[in-house]
Write an enzyme that holds these catalytic residues in place. Structure first.
Site, PDB file in Angstrom:
ATOM      1  N   ASP A  29       0.823  -1.214   0.000  1.00 26.06           N
ATOM      2  CA  ASP A  29       0.000   0.000   0.000  1.00 26.06           C
ATOM      3  C   ASP A  29       0.858   1.265   0.000  1.00 26.06           C
ATOM      4  O   ASP A  29       1.940   1.296   0.591  1.00 26.06           O
ATOM      5  CB  ASP A  29      -0.902  -0.004   1.244  1.00 26.06           C
ATOM      6  N   HIS A  46       3.809   3.373  -8.716  1.00 27.88           N
ATOM      7  CA  HIS A  46       3.698   1.948  -9.013  1.00 27.88           C
ATOM      8  C   HIS A  46       4.999   1.425  -9.617  1.00 27.88           C
ATOM      9  O   HIS A  46       5.428   0.309  -9.319  1.00 27.88           O
ATOM     10  CB  HIS A  46       2.534   1.703  -9.981  1.00 27.88           C
ATOM     11  N   LEU A 140      11.250 -20.633  -3.964  1.00 29.87           N
ATOM     12  CA  LEU A 140      10.150 -19.763  -3.551  1.00 29.87           C
ATOM     13  C   LEU A 140       9.027 -19.769  -4.586  1.00 29.87           C
ATOM     14  O   LEU A 140       9.272 -19.739  -5.792  1.00 29.87           O
ATOM     15  CB  LEU A 140      10.677 -18.340  -3.375  1.00 29.87           C
TER      16      LEU A 140
END
Length: 249
Positions: A29, A46, A140
């Site tokens: 956020d 972004h 991962l």
């Protein structure tokens, strides 16, 4: 496609004590506010946040985290201005094109959850290609929550179970937590152990509502573009200091 494809089971019991979370989920956020503070357009925030994603992926791999889920685009985000949505999709496409090679080098598997059919055709094609390309990786697992909303996910799971009950395929009295969880997008993914949120907001914003029932939560006041590997390490250190009781003593 609304859910991730089957993932390998690593067999770790939920109650097992570990200083490293098996699964970390992050609400990324503050990109827009980061850009606003600097007098820049929202999309620049972004773009800056994409670098934080790279650091986080590398950090999780180094720590031995098995799953990392990033709240990349919520179902509510479709209500944003069309120009911003177009820019976000272009940024996602660029990320998939440029980072797929790095994911291969790092043995990272890419997955996605959410209403992926709502993505633009070109974006979905690039996403599917990256998922397929990394499908054999075993380190991962990076999960992007795209066009995702937890309430929608839960409602769809309930509808699925109700339909099977009406059809006589399942006894309603035998529906338990495991049965319900098996109908979620994350059916083959262990629940998050640690939830991180940036920007200082104290809410979960319709993200993995069922799955984070027992997750430890760590909040950072800084915006996502200012979140770096040192912050990830700090969050994991905080997690390691907590005693997880899962409702017990």
């Amino acid at each position: 496609m609304k859910s991730a494809s089957p993932l390998p089971s690593f067999g770790r019991d939920m109650s097992e004590s570990s200083s490293i979370p098996r699964h970390i989920a992050i609400i990324m956020d503050g990109n827009g506010r980061w850009a606003k503070e600097r007098g820049k357009p929202r999309i620049s925030g972004h773009r800056a946040g994409a670098e934080s994603v790279r650091e986080c992926v590398e950090g999780c791999k180094q720590l031995g985290v098995e799953f990392l889920t990033l709240y990349a685009f919520s179902s509510e985000n479709w209500n944003r201005p069309a120009a911003e949505i177009t820019a976000l999709m272009a940024l996602l496409e660029r990320f998939l094109e440029e980072k797929a090679g790095e994911l291969m080098e790092q043995n990272v598997r890419l997955q996605a959850i959410g209403h992926l059919e709502r993505l633009p055709v070109r974006t979905r094609r690039k996403l599917d290609k990256a998922i397929e390309r990394t499908s054999g990786n075993t380190s991962l697992t990076l999960i992007l929550a795209l066009s995702y909303g937890a309430r929608e996910e839960i409602v769809e799971a309930a509808r699925s179970l109700a339909a099977d009950a009406v059809a006589g395929k399942i006894d309603p009295a035998k529906i338990d937590n495991a049965t319900f969880a098996s109908r979620l997008y994350t059916a083959e993914i262990p629940d998050p152990d640690l939830l991180i949120r940036t920007s200082g907001e104290l809410r979960v914003s319709n993200f993995l509502l069922w799955q984070i029932s027992y997750a430890e939560i760590v909040i950072f006041k800084k915006f996502w573009p200012d979140f770096h590997q040192a912050d990830l390490n700090e969050a994991v250190e905080e997690y390691s200091r907590r005693h997880r009781r899962f409702g017990g003593l």
